[in-house]
Design a protein around this motif. Structure first.
Motif, PDB file in Angstrom:
ATOM      1  N   GLY A  27       0.851  -1.451  -0.401  1.00 49.49           N
ATOM      2  CA  GLY A  27      -0.190   0.022  -0.265  1.00 49.49           C
ATOM      3  C   GLY A  27       0.506   1.298   0.457  1.00 49.49           C
ATOM      4  O   GLY A  27       0.626   1.759   0.957  1.00 49.49           O
ATOM      5  N   VAL A  28       1.723   1.418  -0.597  1.00 46.61           N
ATOM      6  CA  VAL A  28       2.685   2.133  -1.097  1.00 46.61           C
ATOM      7  C   VAL A  28       2.382   3.846  -1.491  1.00 46.61           C
ATOM      8  O   VAL A  28       1.257   4.145  -2.256  1.00 46.61           O
ATOM      9  N   LEU A  29       2.323   5.152  -0.825  1.00 46.90           N
ATOM     10  CA  LEU A  29       2.064   6.276  -0.535  1.00 46.90           C
ATOM     11  C   LEU A  29       3.022   6.987  -1.372  1.00 46.90           C
ATOM     12  O   LEU A  29       3.798   7.320   0.206  1.00 46.90           O
ATOM     13  N   ILE A  30       3.353   7.465  -2.229  1.00 42.23           N
ATOM     14  CA  ILE A  30       4.171   8.411  -3.280  1.00 42.23           C
ATOM     15  C   ILE A  30       4.116   9.774  -2.413  1.00 42.23           C
ATOM     16  O   ILE A  30       2.895  10.349  -3.529  1.00 42.23           O
ATOM     17  N   TYR A  31       4.951  10.604  -1.592  1.00 39.74           N
ATOM     18  CA  TYR A  31       4.344  11.992  -1.290  1.00 39.74           C
ATOM     19  C   TYR A  31       5.439  12.254  -0.769  1.00 39.74           C
ATOM     20  O   TYR A  31       6.273  12.062  -0.439  1.00 39.74           O
ATOM     21  N   SER A  32       5.360  13.940  -1.457  1.00 42.53           N
ATOM     22  CA  SER A  32       5.769  14.817  -1.232  1.00 42.53           C
ATOM     23  C   SER A  32       5.687  16.511  -1.147  1.00 42.53           C
ATOM     24  O   SER A  32       3.944  16.422  -2.084  1.00 42.53           O
ATOM     25  N   LYS A  33       5.983  17.658  -1.115  1.00 41.12           N
ATOM     26  CA  LYS A  33       4.860  18.362  -0.488  1.00 41.12           C
ATOM     27  C   LYS A  33       5.350  19.364  -1.696  1.00 41.12           C
ATOM     28  O   LYS A  33       3.938  19.928  -2.428  1.00 41.12           O
ATOM     29  N   ALA A  34       6.087  18.757  -2.584  1.00 42.59           N
ATOM     30  CA  ALA A  34       6.678  19.610  -4.285  1.00 42.59           C
ATOM     31  C   ALA A  34       5.300  18.595  -5.107  1.00 42.59           C
ATOM     32  O   ALA A  34       4.258  19.411  -5.848  1.00 42.59           O
ATOM     33  N   PHE A  35       5.062  17.639  -4.347  1.00 43.30           N
ATOM     34  CA  PHE A  35       4.052  16.385  -5.561  1.00 43.30           C
ATOM     35  C   PHE A  35       2.378  17.134  -5.557  1.00 43.30           C
ATOM     36  O   PHE A  35       1.425  17.495  -6.545  1.00 43.30           O
ATOM     37  N   VAL A  36       2.291  18.644  -4.281  1.00 43.74           N
ATOM     38  CA  VAL A  36       0.948  19.236  -4.513  1.00 43.74           C
ATOM     39  C   VAL A  36       0.761  19.782  -4.936  1.00 43.74           C
ATOM     40  O   VAL A  36      -0.483  20.355  -5.897  1.00 43.74           O
ATOM     41  N   PHE A  37       2.066  20.694  -5.585  1.00 45.34           N
ATOM     42  CA  PHE A  37       2.022  21.384  -6.419  1.00 45.34           C
ATOM     43  C   PHE A  37       1.787  20.813  -7.981  1.00 45.34           C
ATOM     44  O   PHE A  37       1.251  20.678  -9.047  1.00 45.34           O
ATOM     45  N   TRP A  38       2.789  20.144  -7.919  1.00 43.33           N
ATOM     46  CA  TRP A  38       2.525  19.007  -9.833  1.00 43.33           C
ATOM     47  C   TRP A  38       1.276  18.727  -9.860  1.00 43.33           C
ATOM     48  O   TRP A  38       1.728  18.533 -11.486  1.00 43.33           O
ATOM     49  N   GLU A  39       0.519  18.438  -8.952  1.00 43.10           N
ATOM     50  CA  GLU A  39      -0.607  17.510  -9.205  1.00 43.10           C
ATOM     51  C   GLU A  39      -1.160  18.871  -9.603  1.00 43.10           C
ATOM     52  O   GLU A  39      -2.139  18.733 -10.648  1.00 43.10           O
ATOM     53  N   GLY A  40      -1.070  20.147  -9.585  1.00 40.86           N
ATOM     54  CA  GLY A  40      -1.762  21.233  -9.682  1.00 40.86           C
ATOM     55  C   GLY A  40      -1.885  22.009 -11.089  1.00 40.86           C
ATOM     56  O   GLY A  40      -2.172  21.474 -11.794  1.00 40.86           O
ATOM     57  N   LEU A  41      -0.392  21.126 -11.806  1.00 45.23           N
ATOM     58  CA  LEU A  41       0.044  21.390 -12.933  1.00 45.23           C
ATOM     59  C   LEU A  41      -0.361  20.395 -13.953  1.00 45.23           C
ATOM     60  O   LEU A  41      -0.978  20.025 -14.760  1.00 45.23           O
ATOM     61  N   ALA A  42      -1.051  19.378 -13.487  1.00 47.58           N
ATOM     62  CA  ALA A  42      -1.365  18.004 -14.036  1.00 47.58           C
ATOM     63  C   ALA A  42      -2.829  18.223 -14.410  1.00 47.58           C
ATOM     64  O   ALA A  42      -3.158  17.532 -15.958  1.00 47.58           O
ATOM     65  N   VAL A  43      -3.320  18.967 -13.827  1.00 49.76           N
ATOM     66  CA  VAL A  43      -4.784  19.533 -14.097  1.00 49.76           C
ATOM     67  C   VAL A  43      -5.287  20.984 -14.583  1.00 49.76           C
ATOM     68  O   VAL A  43      -6.352  20.839 -15.054  1.00 49.76           O
ATOM     69  N   ILE A  44      -4.249  21.924 -14.766  1.00 50.43           N
ATOM     70  CA  ILE A  44      -4.525  23.193 -14.746  1.00 50.43           C
ATOM     71  C   ILE A  44      -5.093  23.212 -16.321  1.00 50.43           C
ATOM     72  O   ILE A  44      -5.798  23.814 -15.953  1.00 50.43           O
ATOM     73  N   LYS A  45      -3.894  22.924 -16.853  1.00 44.00           N
ATOM     74  CA  LYS A  45      -4.783  22.210 -18.737  1.00 44.00           C
ATOM     75  C   LYS A  45      -6.152  21.979 -18.651  1.00 44.00           C
ATOM     76  O   LYS A  45      -6.977  23.382 -19.886  1.00 44.00           O
ATOM     77  N   GLY A  46      -6.408  21.594 -18.711  1.00 42.82           N
ATOM     78  CA  GLY A  46      -7.643  20.847 -18.694  1.00 42.82           C
ATOM     79  C   GLY A  46      -8.544  22.025 -17.831  1.00 42.82           C
ATOM     80  O   GLY A  46     -10.172  22.290 -18.108  1.00 42.82           O
ATOM     81  N   GLU A  47      -8.265  22.410 -16.879  1.00 42.38           N
ATOM     82  CA  GLU A  47      -9.741  23.253 -15.366  1.00 42.38           C
ATOM     83  C   GLU A  47      -9.345  24.580 -16.921  1.00 42.38           C
ATOM     84  O   GLU A  47     -10.692  25.451 -16.556  1.00 42.38           O
ATOM     85  N   THR A  48      -8.543  25.068 -17.191  1.00 41.74           N
ATOM     86  CA  THR A  48      -8.495  26.288 -18.371  1.00 41.74           C
ATOM     87  C   THR A  48      -9.078  26.634 -19.052  1.00 41.74           C
ATOM     88  O   THR A  48      -9.815  27.109 -19.882  1.00 41.74           O
ATOM     89  N   VAL A  49      -9.051  25.317 -20.810  1.00 39.27           N
ATOM     90  CA  VAL A  49     -10.061  25.404 -21.268  1.00 39.27           C
ATOM     91  C   VAL A  49     -11.331  24.879 -20.854  1.00 39.27           C
ATOM     92  O   VAL A  49     -12.253  25.382 -21.359  1.00 39.27           O
ATOM     93  N   ARG A  50     -11.559  24.100 -19.662  1.00 39.83           N
ATOM     94  CA  ARG A  50     -13.405  24.030 -19.170  1.00 39.83           C
ATOM     95  C   ARG A  50     -13.572  25.220 -18.520  1.00 39.83           C
ATOM     96  O   ARG A  50     -14.645  25.815 -18.841  1.00 39.83           O
ATOM     97  N   ASN A  51     -12.846  25.750 -17.902  1.00 39.47           N
ATOM     98  CA  ASN A  51     -13.105  27.743 -17.853  1.00 39.47           C
ATOM     99  C   ASN A  51     -13.256  28.590 -18.455  1.00 39.47           C
ATOM    100  O   ASN A  51     -14.699  28.903 -18.332  1.00 39.47           O
ATOM    101  N   VAL A  52     -12.465  28.071 -19.760  1.00 39.76           N
ATOM    102  CA  VAL A  52     -13.101  29.496 -20.834  1.00 39.76           C
ATOM    103  C   VAL A  52     -14.479  29.015 -21.516  1.00 39.76           C
ATOM    104  O   VAL A  52     -15.318  29.720 -22.157  1.00 39.76           O
TER     105      VAL A  52
END
Length: 140
Positions: free
Chosen positions: A109-134
């Motif tokens: 049940g490995v959980l790979i976590y870093s504080k930086a990953f929180v920001f990187w997760e945002g980068l992973a969805v920002i393009k789709g979120e931006t297009v949806r919001n537009v």
């Protein structure tokens, strides 16, 4: 599976070897000796607890939590990631490390976590979120 996880951390191209991966398991296994000795010590009552209370193991004492049945319930192993050229490379590296290390120890049940990953997760969805919001804004 801890040995496989440790080996996968040391072999992964996205994980820095400077400084090398560090964990209680790496240090304990080196102190105990060969894999047979590690397995025997793992099953012997208190062997890991004795190590964590020793001068060498004290550094790692906060990295291991035991459950009510005296088995390990949680553990932490530390690594540094290699620098990435941009945000999308960071997202790809994060996902590759998560996938590969989870595959190396599937039953843990490995959980790979870093504080930086929180920001990187945002980068992973920002393009789709931006297009949806537009699109939503255009429809209003």
């Amino acid at each position: 599976e801890l040995a496989a996880l440790t080996a996968a951390m040391g072999a992964h191209k996205e994980i820095s070897l400077t400084p090398p991966p560090d964990s209680w398991y790496i240090t304990w296994a080196a102190e105990v000796g060969n894999a047979t000795d590690v397995a025997a010590a793992w099953t012997s009552a208190g062997a890991l607890g004795d190590f964590l209370g020793s001068p060498t193991g004290t550094l790692y004492a906060s990295d291991v939590s035991f459950g009510a049945d005296a088995a390990i319930s949680h553990t932490r192993m530390s690594v540094f990631m290699e620098p990435q050229e941009d945000g999308m490379a960071q997202v790809a590296a994060m996902q590759a490390v998560r996938d590969d290390l989870t595959e190396a120890a599937p039953s843990l049940g490995v959980l790979i976590y870093s504080k930086a990953f929180v920001f990187w997760e945002g980068l992973a969805v920002i393009k789709g979120e931006t297009v949806r919001n537009v699109i939503v804004a255009a429809c209003l």
